[in-house]
Write an enzyme that holds these catalytic residues in place. Structure first.
Site, PDB file in Angstrom:
ATOM      1  N   CYS A 119       0.839  -1.209   0.000  1.00  0.00           N
ATOM      2  CA  CYS A 119       0.000   0.000   0.000  1.00  0.00           C
ATOM      3  C   CYS A 119       0.875   1.260   0.000  1.00  0.00           C
ATOM      4  CB  CYS A 119      -0.938  -0.003   1.213  1.00  0.00           C
ATOM      5  SG  CYS A 119      -2.005   1.444   1.224  1.00  0.00           S
ATOM      6  N   LYS A 158       2.059  -9.598  -0.193  1.00  0.00           N
ATOM      7  CA  LYS A 158       1.873  -8.815  -1.432  1.00  0.00           C
ATOM      8  C   LYS A 158       2.814  -7.619  -1.393  1.00  0.00           C
ATOM      9  CE  LYS A 158      -1.840  -6.826  -4.275  1.00  0.00           C
ATOM     10  NZ  LYS A 158      -1.798  -5.372  -4.056  1.00  0.00           N
TER      11      LYS A 158
END
Ligand SMILES: Cc1cc2nc3c(=O)[nH]c(=O)nc-3n(C[C@H](O)[C@H](O)[C@H](O)COP(=O)(O)O)c2cc1C
Length: 338
Positions: A119, A158
């Site tokens: 993010c 991720k």
């Protein structure tokens, strides 16, 4: 292509829907699953907020837990956690594995715990969370190890290409995560500094694939079946994860499945597209109530209309639509129907 394995689960096409905060909620995940996505991931869930919610008085309403709800139809679904502290990450992962937390609603167990290290948002990275972890591999590895030791579920990570152009550390970083216990790595081929600027770099994904033995899922700029074919060819990735390409276009998954199976793909007619949009809006209203459901459905409606003639007038009309009936009137008018 070989099927993708995530823990004991096998995905024949290796087709994953990406986590997208504010977009990939239960309604969207359901539609993508029906279209052919084989695996979904929750919107990102704050580990700390989930833990604090448990310590609050029972009268305090839960706000974080619903993000981790799982319905039978959208499973297999991983829950994505973000955070920077191993203790909270571990505690949250245990809550999610056991399902014993305030406000838990699930018809299936999570398929995995996914850890967000991609993010780019300032509010997140300023807490050393999300892609900031790529600048702190020791901390990131400690988180993966803590979560892996605490749960039996697969632990997936991720990541992005790196923090910025001068620190594209994805291959070494992925190796560290593998050594710390990660079962799978998803790589978005952009740096944090790029946010979503063109273009995602498949070479980084290929380099990660060469660096680790665990499965690698490629992500970034997959807007067509051809993009998927090219990413698989250029990176040898084990699976692909689609985010923006599915917005207003869950049909993309059907197109990819058709390509893989060598069957002809017939794109949806305008009527089918609009009916899917309306089903999507109605499902959001059913789950979130009319006020929130309609407010959040509006942006999806605009995405479904993209490319249709008269879409910009419909955009304006949709901002004034206040009910599902009004949504329907606007969208049907767009395709010349009553
Ligand atoms: C609106 C939006 C919300 C996102 N939220 C998340 C998230 O919660 N967790 C995450 O790991 N990535 C998140 N992402 C990143 C996507 O999962 C994906 O990595 C990125 O969009 C690149 O893929 P794409 O080119 O297919 O869009 C988000 C992306 C978008 C556009």
């Amino acid at each position: 292509m070989a099927p993708l394995k995530i823990g004991a689960r096998t995905l024949p096409h290796g087709l994953l829907l990406a986590p997208m905060a504010g977009v990939s909620d239960a309604s969207f995940r359901l539609l993508c699953r029906r279209a052919g996505a084989e695996y979904t991931v929750s919107e990102m869930v704050s580990a700390k907020a989930l833990c604090f919610e448990q310590r609050a008085r029972a009268s305090v309403p839960v706000r974080t837990a619903p993000l981790a709800d799982i319905s039978k139809e959208e499973a297999p679904m991983a829950i994505q956690l973000f955070g920077s502290e191993s203790d909270f990450m571990r505690e949250a992962a245990i809550l999610l594995e056991t399902g014993e937390y305030r406000g838990a609603k699930r018809e299936a167990a999570p398929a995995a715990i996914d850890i967000n290290m991609g993010c780019p948002v300032h509010k997140v990275v300023s807490n050393n969370e999300g892609s900031a972890l790529m600048r702190d591999p020791d901390r990131a590895a400690a988180i993966v190890r803590a979560v892996k030791d605490a749960v039996k579920l697969p632990v997936t990570v991720k990541i992005r290409a790196g923090w910025d152009e001068s620190s594209k550390n994805a291959p070494e970083f992925a190796k560290r995560m593998e050594a710390a216990g990660a079962d799978l790595i998803t790589v978005h081929g952009r740096t944090r500094q790029q946010f979503y600027a063109p273009f995602s770099d498949n070479r980084v994904i290929a380099a990660v694939k060469r660096a680790v033995k665990i499965p690698v899922v490629g992500n970034g700029d997959l807007f067509s079946a051809e993009d998927v074919r090219r990413m698989r060819e250029e990176t040898a990735c084990d699976g692909v994860m689609i985010a923006r390409g599915a917005m207003g276009n869950p049909f993309l998954f059907s197109e990819i499945v058709a390509m893989d199976e060598g069957t002809p793909y017939t794109p949806p007619t305008d009527k089918e597209r609009i009916d899917t949009a309306l089903f999507h809006a109605a499902d959001m209203v059913k789950r979130k109530g009319e006020r929130t459901g309609l407010a959040e459905a509006r942006k999806h409606m605009l995405w479904y209309c993209k490319g249709l003639r008269g879409a910009s007038a419909a955009r304006e009309a949709l901002t004034h639509a206040r009910s599902l009936d009004e949504f329907r009137a606007v969208l049907y008018a767009l395709i010349g129907m009553k």
